[in-house]
Design a protein around this motif. Structure first.
Motif, PDB file in Angstrom:
ATOM      1  N   LEU A   1      40.156  31.181  41.185  1.00 37.51           N
ATOM      2  CA  LEU A   1      39.640  32.858  41.774  1.00 37.51           C
ATOM      3  C   LEU A   1      39.113  33.061  42.483  1.00 37.51           C
ATOM      4  O   LEU A   1      38.516  33.640  43.919  1.00 37.51           O
ATOM      5  CB  LEU A   1      39.793  33.648  40.039  1.00 37.51           C
ATOM      6  CG  LEU A   1      41.443  33.593  39.703  1.00 37.51           C
ATOM      7  CD1 LEU A   1      40.741  34.288  38.579  1.00 37.51           C
ATOM      8  CD2 LEU A   1      41.990  34.772  41.003  1.00 37.51           C
ATOM      9  N   PRO A   2      37.636  31.685  42.722  1.00 39.50           N
ATOM     10  CA  PRO A   2      36.777  32.536  43.057  1.00 39.50           C
ATOM     11  C   PRO A   2      37.055  32.002  44.266  1.00 39.50           C
ATOM     12  O   PRO A   2      36.299  33.743  45.828  1.00 39.50           O
ATOM     13  CB  PRO A   2      35.698  31.586  42.594  1.00 39.50           C
ATOM     14  CG  PRO A   2      36.046  31.496  41.096  1.00 39.50           C
ATOM     15  CD  PRO A   2      37.165  31.478  41.251  1.00 39.50           C
TER      16      PRO A   2
ATOM     17  N   ALA B   1      40.023  37.191  49.910  1.00 39.69           N
ATOM     18  CA  ALA B   1      39.895  38.656  49.480  1.00 39.69           C
ATOM     19  C   ALA B   1      39.337  39.736  49.765  1.00 39.69           C
ATOM     20  O   ALA B   1      39.800  40.626  50.854  1.00 39.69           O
ATOM     21  CB  ALA B   1      39.346  39.439  48.293  1.00 39.69           C
TER      22      ALA B   1
ATOM     23  N   HIS C   1      38.644  34.978  45.708  1.00 40.85           N
ATOM     24  CA  HIS C   1      37.748  36.285  46.314  1.00 40.85           C
ATOM     25  C   HIS C   1      37.092  36.196  47.588  1.00 40.85           C
ATOM     26  O   HIS C   1      37.141  37.692  47.890  1.00 40.85           O
ATOM     27  CB  HIS C   1      36.403  36.295  44.797  1.00 40.85           C
ATOM     28  CG  HIS C   1      37.416  37.075  43.555  1.00 40.85           C
ATOM     29  ND1 HIS C   1      38.350  37.302  43.441  1.00 40.85           N
ATOM     30  CD2 HIS C   1      36.567  36.624  42.736  1.00 40.85           C
ATOM     31  CE1 HIS C   1      38.677  37.495  42.319  1.00 40.85           C
ATOM     32  NE2 HIS C   1      37.407  37.637  41.464  1.00 40.85           N
ATOM     33  N   ARG C   2      36.836  35.033  47.795  1.00 38.69           N
ATOM     34  CA  ARG C   2      36.425  35.062  48.979  1.00 38.69           C
ATOM     35  C   ARG C   2      37.586  35.425  50.093  1.00 38.69           C
ATOM     36  O   ARG C   2      37.340  36.456  51.130  1.00 38.69           O
ATOM     37  CB  ARG C   2      36.202  33.589  49.181  1.00 38.69           C
ATOM     38  CG  ARG C   2      34.905  33.224  48.838  1.00 38.69           C
ATOM     39  CD  ARG C   2      33.983  32.175  49.259  1.00 38.69           C
ATOM     40  NE  ARG C   2      33.049  31.701  48.455  1.00 38.69           N
ATOM     41  CZ  ARG C   2      31.502  31.574  48.579  1.00 38.69           C
ATOM     42  NH1 ARG C   2      31.387  32.831  49.380  1.00 38.69           N
ATOM     43  NH2 ARG C   2      30.839  31.422  47.664  1.00 38.69           N
TER      44      ARG C   2
ATOM     45  N   SER D   1      31.727  37.799  53.116  1.00 39.51           N
ATOM     46  CA  SER D   1      32.942  36.257  52.108  1.00 39.51           C
ATOM     47  C   SER D   1      32.654  35.118  52.222  1.00 39.51           C
ATOM     48  O   SER D   1      32.537  34.774  51.132  1.00 39.51           O
ATOM     49  CB  SER D   1      34.432  36.433  53.328  1.00 39.51           C
ATOM     50  OG  SER D   1      33.385  35.647  54.491  1.00 39.51           O
TER      51      SER D   1
ATOM     52  N   ALA E   1      36.764  43.385  39.165  1.00 38.51           N
ATOM     53  CA  ALA E   1      36.198  43.863  39.827  1.00 38.51           C
ATOM     54  C   ALA E   1      35.842  45.780  39.093  1.00 38.51           C
ATOM     55  O   ALA E   1      34.947  45.985  38.555  1.00 38.51           O
ATOM     56  CB  ALA E   1      35.528  44.298  40.831  1.00 38.51           C
TER      57      ALA E   1
ATOM     58  N   ARG F   1      40.812  39.959  43.217  1.00 40.06           N
ATOM     59  CA  ARG F   1      39.330  40.772  43.216  1.00 40.06           C
ATOM     60  C   ARG F   1      39.541  42.177  43.479  1.00 40.06           C
ATOM     61  O   ARG F   1      38.132  43.079  42.356  1.00 40.06           O
ATOM     62  CB  ARG F   1      38.565  40.554  44.010  1.00 40.06           C
ATOM     63  CG  ARG F   1      37.004  40.875  45.188  1.00 40.06           C
ATOM     64  CD  ARG F   1      36.616  40.545  46.548  1.00 40.06           C
ATOM     65  NE  ARG F   1      35.635  41.056  46.290  1.00 40.06           N
ATOM     66  CZ  ARG F   1      34.160  39.619  47.119  1.00 40.06           C
ATOM     67  NH1 ARG F   1      35.333  39.241  48.125  1.00 40.06           N
ATOM     68  NH2 ARG F   1      33.365  40.813  46.999  1.00 40.06           N
TER      69      ARG F   1
ATOM     70  N   GLU G   1      32.784  39.817  35.315  1.00 41.34           N
ATOM     71  CA  GLU G   1      34.330  38.847  35.620  1.00 41.34           C
ATOM     72  C   GLU G   1      33.864  37.624  35.351  1.00 41.34           C
ATOM     73  O   GLU G   1      34.878  37.329  34.663  1.00 41.34           O
ATOM     74  CB  GLU G   1      34.229  38.747  37.103  1.00 41.34           C
ATOM     75  CG  GLU G   1      34.071  40.237  37.464  1.00 41.34           C
ATOM     76  CD  GLU G   1      34.674  39.860  39.508  1.00 41.34           C
ATOM     77  OE1 GLU G   1      35.531  39.575  39.029  1.00 41.34           O
ATOM     78  OE2 GLU G   1      33.965  41.272  39.981  1.00 41.34           O
TER      79      GLU G   1
END
Length: 310
Positions: free
Chosen positions: A266-267, A273, A270-271, A308, A227, A223, A237
């Motif tokens: 990936l989404p 992360a 990212h949460r 998150s 970014a 993540r 992104e």
């Protein structure tokens, strides 16, 4: 000794640090603190045998020397070589490693983000069989609901962030289920991975600064660098250039899960992360006296927890 930032400014600490450093560097000519954070200190050491850097973290982050000790045995070409380590005090000493990846990019060197993220995932993959030795906070995607429930109930969550912390239990819980279904192993998550936390080595990137590290899905480490890269090229992104460097990282795990599924996850990663960032900030805030923290960082753990779920 109970740790506070005042300890690092004391003559006693400097004397002890010089005594620890000198056998590895030759006589210490100067010792200057070049990173002055409430949660960590870095000192530039000019000595008879060259220039070195010493580092110590606050108690909540005192695993870095242990992590580096393990990594130096299993993937020495992928991290900054330690000159000396004291795992009990979390003291690290490294030789000046030259240019960071960011400095090299700014100078037009032939280094790229694809290599940086690919190498970061190679390091994460190498960590898998030795992860237990690192004794890191474990954020297993399959158990992330329980972790979030405990955090929501036990951390100091301001009223304006309570709804976000509540939502995170279910929203990030579902993300954890998606990541767990990929079947990837838990791995070292640097948790602050970007181009200023790697030096240019002879054959690729050499990573450092593992104070924020956790054990988690390796995908959660992406993540921050994605970014940072997107911001550096003033793009979203979803830009093809950002997706290309993501693919360079995901390729390392493509023998364990199809690339299409890794991209689609990936989404959700990212949460996870954001939860990892919340965890590292919580460790800092629990071990650094509040009077040393500025307003921008107080409550950072709760902010990341609520974020998150967004």
């Amino acid at each position: 000794m109970n740790w506070t930032p005042e300890v690092w400014q004391s003559p006693e600490f400097e004397r002890d640090l010089r005594e620890w450093i000198a056998p590895h560097t030759g006589a210490v000519r100067s010792l200057v603190r070049v990173k002055d954070r409430p949660w960590s200190g870095v000192w530039r050491v000019d000595a008879d045998n060259g220039t070195f850097y010493a580092k110590q973290n606050c108690p909540g982050q005192q695993h870095e020397a242990r992590v580096v000790s393990v990594l130096s045995r299993i993937a020495p070409d992928l991290l900054v070589e330690p000159v000396a380590l004291d795992e009990d005090r979390d003291l690290l000493l490294t030789r000046d490693a030259g240019r960071t990846w960011r400095e090299a990019l700014a100078a037009g060197a032939a280094v790229g983000w694809e290599t940086l993220l690919h190498d970061a995932m190679l390091l994460a993959r190498a960590s898998v069989p030795m992860l237990v030795e690192m004794n890191l906070t474990v954020l297993d995607p399959a158990g992330i609901r329980d972790h979030l429930t405990r955090a929501r109930d036990e951390w100091r969550i301001p009223a304006d962030l309570r709804a976000g912390a509540d939502a995170a239990v279910d929203v990030v819980g579902a993300a954890g289920d998606q990541i767990a279904a990929l079947g990837l192993p838990l791995a070292l998550n640097h948790n602050d991975l970007h181009d200023a936390n790697a030096f240019v080595g002879e054959h690729g990137a050499r990573f450092f600064d593992f104070g924020d590290a956790v054990a988690s899905s390796p995908l959660a480490a992406l993540r921050i660098p994605l970014a940072v890269y997107a911001n550096s090229i003033h793009a979203s992104e979803s830009d093809p250039r950002v997706l290309a460097i993501a693919d360079a990282a995901l390729e390392v795990w493509s023998d364990l899960a199809p690339m299409a599924e890794l991209r689609a996850a990936l989404p959700a990663a990212h949460r996870l992360a954001a939860v990892a960032r919340a965890e590292s900030w919580h460790r800092v805030l629990e071990s650094v006296p509040e009077e040393f923290m500025d307003d921008d960082h107080r409550g950072a753990d709760a902010e990341w927890l609520a974020e998150s779920a967004l």
